[in-house]
Structure formats: C-alpha cells, structure tokens
Design an enzyme around this catalytic site. Structure first.
Site, short mmCIF file in Angstrom:
data_model
loop_
_atom_site.label_atom_id
_atom_site.label_comp_id
_atom_site.label_asym_id
_atom_site.label_seq_id
_atom_site.Cartn_x
_atom_site.Cartn_y
_atom_site.Cartn_z
N HIS A 303 0.79 -1.17 -0.09
CA HIS A 303 -0.06 0.06 0.08
C HIS A 303 0.88 1.20 0.27
O HIS A 303 1.66 1.42 0.89
CB HIS A 303 -1.14 -0.04 1.27
CG HIS A 303 -2.08 0.98 1.30
ND1 HIS A 303 -1.59 2.48 1.45
CD2 HIS A 303 -3.38 0.91 1.20
CE1 HIS A 303 -2.77 2.97 1.20
NE2 HIS A 303 -3.91 2.17 1.19
N GLU A 352 -3.40 15.37 10.82
CA GLU A 352 -4.40 15.00 9.80
C GLU A 352 -5.84 15.26 10.24
O GLU A 352 -6.28 14.73 10.99
CB GLU A 352 -4.37 13.22 9.35
CG GLU A 352 -2.88 13.10 9.00
CD GLU A 352 -2.74 11.39 8.97
OE1 GLU A 352 -3.78 10.78 9.10
OE2 GLU A 352 -1.64 10.96 8.61
#
Length: 448
Positions: A303, A352
């Site tokens: 990923h 984030e």
C-alpha cells in the site's frame, strides 16, 4: 436528497473548456468584459479605457522569484481605496484563528458526525464554525479547518480574507461565488480557492449548503511535484478553471467584511466592490473538479503512502515538509496481491484532519459519515477499525473498484488545536476510540 451518493457532473461542457472559464493552473490569464478594456503592451496607461482605474493586486513580494511571483492587474470602476471606510470590529461568531488555546482538551483521536443544518437564517460569514487551528496567523504559517453551514445568500454583503487563502470543499448544496475576478459555480466533488485579498460574496443555488473550508495562512496552494511519476496523472493543470471577467455597476449600500489579524472587521460602502471590468495576471481564484483527478497506485503489492493522492500543496521553507497538503481518496481500483489493502496503522509527524464528501471511506466503513470529520494529531496512532481489518485480512484478493466515494485530508506540519466549539459539539463522538477496542491479540509464537 441522498447526501451519501456521488453527484453527477453538472454543467461540464462535452468538449473544450466550460463556458465562463479559462483553463490552466498558475497561467498568466487575460480577460475583459468590455472590448478594449485591457490596455495593450502596458499595465498602467495614463488614461485607462472606459474611465477605469488600474490597480495591482500582489499575492507575493515584488522581489519573489519569477516562478513564485503572483500578481494581477485589475481595471475597475473604482479603486479599492473607495471600497474601504471606517472599520469597526464585528462579531466573529464561531470563526477562530491560530493560535487558539481556548479549550484544554486532552489529546485523543477525535471524530465528529455531520453538523445539522441551521434552522435560522445564516450567511457565509456567520456560518463558519472553526474545528481546528494550527500554526500562527500572524507569522503566515499554518492553517485552520472549518465547517460552513449556510442557509441564506449574501445580499449586499461582501468579504475578503487578509489572513489567508480559502479553499471551499462543498459537501451538500451548490454555491455561487461572485468574485472580483468573475463568477465561480461549485458543487459537491468540486473545490474552489479564493486568494488572499480577493473580494467575494457567497450565494446559494438550491437551498442550504454545508461543507468544509480550509484557511491557509502559509504559502499559496500549488501543484505538487510528480517526481518519477512523470508528466501526467494526479491533478492536471488543464482541469483547473479560472473565471472570465464580469462586473457590477451597482450604486446600492453594501457591507464589506474583512478578516485581518485574526479578527473580523466591517465597514459600509455606497456601492458594490465587484467592479473589475478587465484583468490580467496569475493571481486569481480558481475551481477544480476532484473527479478529474487521475490516481496512481500499487499495481503489484503493498500500500503506497497517501501522498500519491495529493491534489494541492502549500509548501513550507523545508523542502518536502508541507505547510498543508490537500489529499483526496477518490474512486480507484484496488489490485495489490498478498497485501493489506486499506491504509495501514500509523503514527505520523504530520497532523491529519479528514472529511467525507460522499460515500464510504474504506478504512472506516462505520461511524464516518458524509459531512463528518476526524482529527488524528501528530504522533497519535490511528488506522483501520476492527471491521475493516477483518475484511481486508480475510477477504479474497480479487481486483475491487472502490466506487461512489470521495474523502479528503488536510495534513499539516503543525499540531492542530481543537476549538471550544469542536470540543463541546453535540456531534463529537465520545466512543470513537472504541472502534479499535475489538482488535484482539493475534500473536502465536507457534504459528509463523
């Protein structure tokens, strides 16, 4: 209205550029609403056509390197000094600026449900609710993440932000942004960026609107470097649209609101400030359709890092360390073999803030709804919940297309401080951390 569904592309031309816009990112554009309004071969003629005034709007210092130098020349009915009066402080409502330390909330991973639409009449300026702030507005570093809830168009009201550029991310309802440079229409799955100092008003198109708003105190958003990806994919320059010139010659009283130094100021004007008849330059508002983003990813195994989904970046003085990265998670194919395909478990030096425009986010299939938000601050662990982990660990690894989804992330080098509004909101999920409670110890030294 199904707010979970992916919207269709509305109003896009079948060929060429959408009418009313010019194509490109950071171009030196030129446009005029009346023929001959733009001077030829010079910026500041002795007498501008139509009795207009020439005015420069600078988004960078005069001596900035040519590649980073931003400015536009405006030819307007009145100079901006006539759009300025005696300013008085105005009520900020729930809009906050960094540094904002009004609530001493314990550190934690946080998630919010979508805020309900207001029952009272609320314009854009009144409808901004700050969720987090980061950095310092006075040093032109950092950002703020807001939600906007709007139930009434701005009528004879205008606004500009001296503290930073604004990125609109609609989640429900279309908006019409009437700016000095022209008109921008946006809907969910599109974004619009309004530079510092650009006057505008926000109008509703089809009823109340909700969305996200990023206030960028730092360097202007620009396209990220592609590196070994090459010359294509991600966000392509041609898909960014800047409006053509349009103007109002309107002598009716209006209010002008200015955000400056973390405070809101207001003054009264006898006329509309949307009076630019022609302009040229590279400092201008623009829009972008997130559905035109061309994602890249793993076509073998593993990923990749989420930075491959960066649409725009606000650089800092440290190469590779963003003041803000604007990242999206759009429709895409998942094909990696022998791979845990959702985002992995992570601790990050960056902070984030995430939102969901429509659909389902693959790492959080439950609890993260369209219009909601989450915050994973620097060095606080996060990752897939139990359901996502079990499905990704045990499911058949055939090619799967994630459809009807659009999430985004605002990632910054600065810790994001939660406002009192966000810390005390009814939409704050007290049980968010429970999504990882079901993750069990799986270690067995006898079974490799």
């Amino acid at each position: 209205m199904n707010v979970n569904a992916a919207p269709e592309i509305v109003g896009r031309a079948s060929q060429g550029v959408t009418p009313g816009y010019m194509s490109g990112f950071g171009n030196s554009f030129e446009t005029e609403a009346l023929p001959g309004a733009l001077p030829v071969g010079r910026n500041s003629p002795q007498r501008a056509a139509y009795g207009l005034y020439a005015e420069q709007l600078s988004g960078s210092p005069f001596t900035a390197p040519r590649g980073a130098n931003e400015r536009s020349w405006l030819y307007r009915i009145r100079p901006s000094v006539k759009h300025s009066g005696r300013f008085a402080k105005a009520d900020m409502g729930l809009w906050r600026s960094a540094p904002c330390l009004e609530h001493d909330m314990p550190i934690a991973q946080l998630r919010w449900d979508a805020p309900p639409m207001p029952t009272e009449e609320v314009t854009f300026v009144q409808g901004v609710r700050t969720m987090t702030t980061a950095g310092d507005v006075n040093t032109q570093a950092g950002m703020a993440a807001h939600m906007y809830l709007i139930s009434r168009s701005m009528v004879d009201q205008h606004f500009y932000n001296a503290d930073g550029e604004l990125m609109f991310v609609p989640q429900q309802g279309r908006l019409r942004l009437v700016t000095e440079f022209g008109v921008i229409a946006i809907e969910p799955a599109e974004i619009a960026v309004i530079p510092r100092g650009v006057k505008f008003r926000v109008e509703l198109v089809d009823g109340p609107a909700r969305g996200y708003l990023c206030e960028n105190y730092g360097g202007a958003f620009t396209l990220p470097e592609r590196g070994p990806i090459g010359a294509n994919c991600l966000a392509n320059s041609r898909d960014f649209l800047t409006p053509v010139a349009s103007y109002e010659d309107k002598d009716t009283p209006t209010e002008l609101f200015v955000k400056w130094g973390g405070a809101l100021w207001r003054t009264s004007l006898p006329h509309s400030p949307i009076d630019v008849v022609a302009w040229h330059g590279n400092y201008a508002p623009y829009k972008y359709d997130l559905r035109t983003f061309s994602p890249v990813g793993a076509i073998g195994f593993d990923h990749p890092d989420p930075s491959i989904f960066t649409v725009l970046t606000s650089p800092s003085e440290t190469a590779g360390t963003a003041n803000i990265d604007f990242v999206i998670f759009p429709e895409r194919w998942m094909v990696a073999e022998n791979t845990f395909r959702p985002p992995w478990y992570h601790m990050n030096i960056m902070s984030e803030f995430m939102g969901l425009i429509y659909g389902v986010y693959d790492a959080k299939p439950q609890g993260f709804a369209p219009g909601g938000a989450s915050l994973h601050n620097m060095m606080l662990p996060h990752g897939p919940d139990r359901e996502a982990f079990d499905h990704a660990s045990n499911g058949e690894l055939k090619p799967v297309k994630l459809t009807g989804t659009m999430a985004f992330m605002l990632e910054t080098r600065y810790p994001q401080r939660v406002t009192e509004y966000a810390a005390t909101a009814d939409t704050l999920q007290d049980d968010y951390a429970d999504c990882w409670r079901g993750l069990e110890k799986r270690f067995d030294p006898s079974r490799p």
